[in-house]
Enzyme design. Sequence first.
Site, PDB file in Angstrom:
ATOM      1  N   LYS A  71       0.825  -1.205   0.000  1.00 30.91           N
ATOM      2  CA  LYS A  71       0.000   0.000   0.000  1.00 30.91           C
ATOM      3  C   LYS A  71       0.869   1.268   0.000  1.00 30.91           C
ATOM      4  O   LYS A  71       2.095   1.190   0.191  1.00 30.91           O
ATOM      5  CB  LYS A  71      -0.946  -0.022   1.200  1.00 30.91           C
ATOM      6  CG  LYS A  71      -1.978  -1.168   1.144  1.00 30.91           C
ATOM      7  CD  LYS A  71      -2.816  -1.102  -0.103  1.00 30.91           C
ATOM      8  CE  LYS A  71      -4.046  -1.960  -0.205  1.00 30.91           C
ATOM      9  NZ  LYS A  71      -3.989  -3.382   0.083  1.00 30.91           N
TER      10      LYS A  71
HETATM   11  C1  LIG Z   1      -5.105  -4.392   0.581  1.00 33.47           C
HETATM   12  C2  LIG Z   1      -6.584  -4.452   0.474  1.00 33.47           C
HETATM   13  C3  LIG Z   1      -7.410  -4.941   1.489  1.00 33.47           C
HETATM   14  C4  LIG Z   1      -6.951  -5.736   2.675  1.00 33.47           C
HETATM   15  O1  LIG Z   1      -5.925  -5.256   3.376  1.00 33.47           O
HETATM   16  P1  LIG Z   1      -4.865  -6.216   4.099  1.00 33.47           P
HETATM   17  O2  LIG Z   1      -4.152  -5.228   4.972  1.00 33.47           O
HETATM   18  O3  LIG Z   1      -4.009  -6.815   3.054  1.00 33.47           O
HETATM   19  O4  LIG Z   1      -5.619  -7.209   4.909  1.00 33.47           O
HETATM   20  C5  LIG Z   1      -8.778  -4.814   1.351  1.00 33.47           C
HETATM   21  N1  LIG Z   1      -9.324  -4.283   0.263  1.00 33.47           N
HETATM   22  C6  LIG Z   1      -8.575  -3.841  -0.753  1.00 33.47           C
HETATM   23  C7  LIG Z   1      -9.257  -3.257  -1.943  1.00 33.47           C
HETATM   24  C8  LIG Z   1      -7.179  -3.921  -0.691  1.00 33.47           C
HETATM   25  O5  LIG Z   1      -6.445  -3.498  -1.725  1.00 33.47           O
END
Ligand SMILES: *Cc1c(COP(=O)(O)O)cnc(C)c1O
Length: 381
Positions: A190
């Site tokens: 992210k």
């Molecule tokens: C990354 C992501 C998540 C989940 O996050 P994690 O921290 O990996 O559990 C949920 N929704 C979307 C659209 C994502 O890109």
Amino acid sequence: MTGETQPDQVPVFVPTIDEGTLRAVAEAFDVGWLGMGAATRSFEEAIARVLGCPPERVVATNTGTSALHIAVVLAGCGPGDEVIMPSFTFVADHQAVLATGATPVLCDIREDDLGLDPDRVAALITDQTKAIMPLHYAGIPCALEEIRSLAAEHQLRVIEDAAHAFGTELAGVPIGGDGDLVCFSFDPVKVITSIDGGAVVVADDEEAKRAQRLRLLGIDRDTELRYRNQRAWDYDVTEIGYRYHLNTISAAIGLSQIARLEEFLDARQRWCRMYNDLLADVRSISLPRTDFTDVSPFIYAIRVHDGQRETVQAALAERGIATGIHFVPAHRLTLLRDAPRGDLTVTEQVGDEILTLPLHASMSADTVARVCEVIRTELQG
Ligand SMILES: *Cc1c(COP(=O)(O)O)cnc(C)c1O
């Protein structure tokens, strides 16, 4: 320190981790408290400053998925309840709903922002509907205002998946700054990372207290003490809870990253605008319909029409350029193939066409140009 270490290989994602992060981790180890602690609280406060919301409303979690699960529980969802959500989102959303026993109802998206189509949402609302769960795809805001008025009209909760949108603003307000239930992820790819981590931002202080208990095995009075690197030995538990809290080391990494948010956003916006410019006149593709002002771009995704996505992907791969697919629509997954749904015409088409190009804060103009040139040559000869 990190970056494009192999000059010819271009990954889809590259984290930007620096000396400051290593120092922050070393200092966190020196404190001698590894579990949820004062650093976790500081990270929540730093998130609140970005969002412009009271720090009490931010509850950091160990993943974005656990933030989403807590939000669905807070929305009161259980067996027999329905949550209207895109098929075109990460399966973490569907799993969070399924974990409560509620039913994901899959809804189509709009061409414009690839977010939930409010008209299609309206058609799916029933007496069982408890919540609407939109995604801000790629960091670009969905039709939030329309979704909010639908929710208000039918007394539904709005659970925003803002995993892609940390730092995005809509009408001058950061996503998460004035929402109902808003979830973020700080996973390894992210825009900012705490390695693994997330946060749920809730609408009032009462709900924040409940979120804190849900995060910590239902324990009623440990959170305040842990924020001071202490623990309660005398506590009560009144409801089911989960082991979803964020540890000190992750929080310290998150803090070191959040300090660089503006810089990351500037760089990512610059590369996205350059992609938009260089690809503007290429045939058979569609580009994001934004100039990225006020957008925190998590990914840069284009649509490749006329069945040519796989050839473009292969041409890029041949030159060492990796691509991604965000997302395979959930209704194509075995788990969700029988999930109730509305018409998914746009989702079907986008699911066949969407292609994520490399985007990192630390990439170079040369790399963006190289990627665009391969696409142009492949599609136009
Ligand atoms: C990354 C992501 C998540 C989940 O996050 P994690 O921290 O990996 O559990 C949920 N929704 C979307 C659209 C994502 O890109």
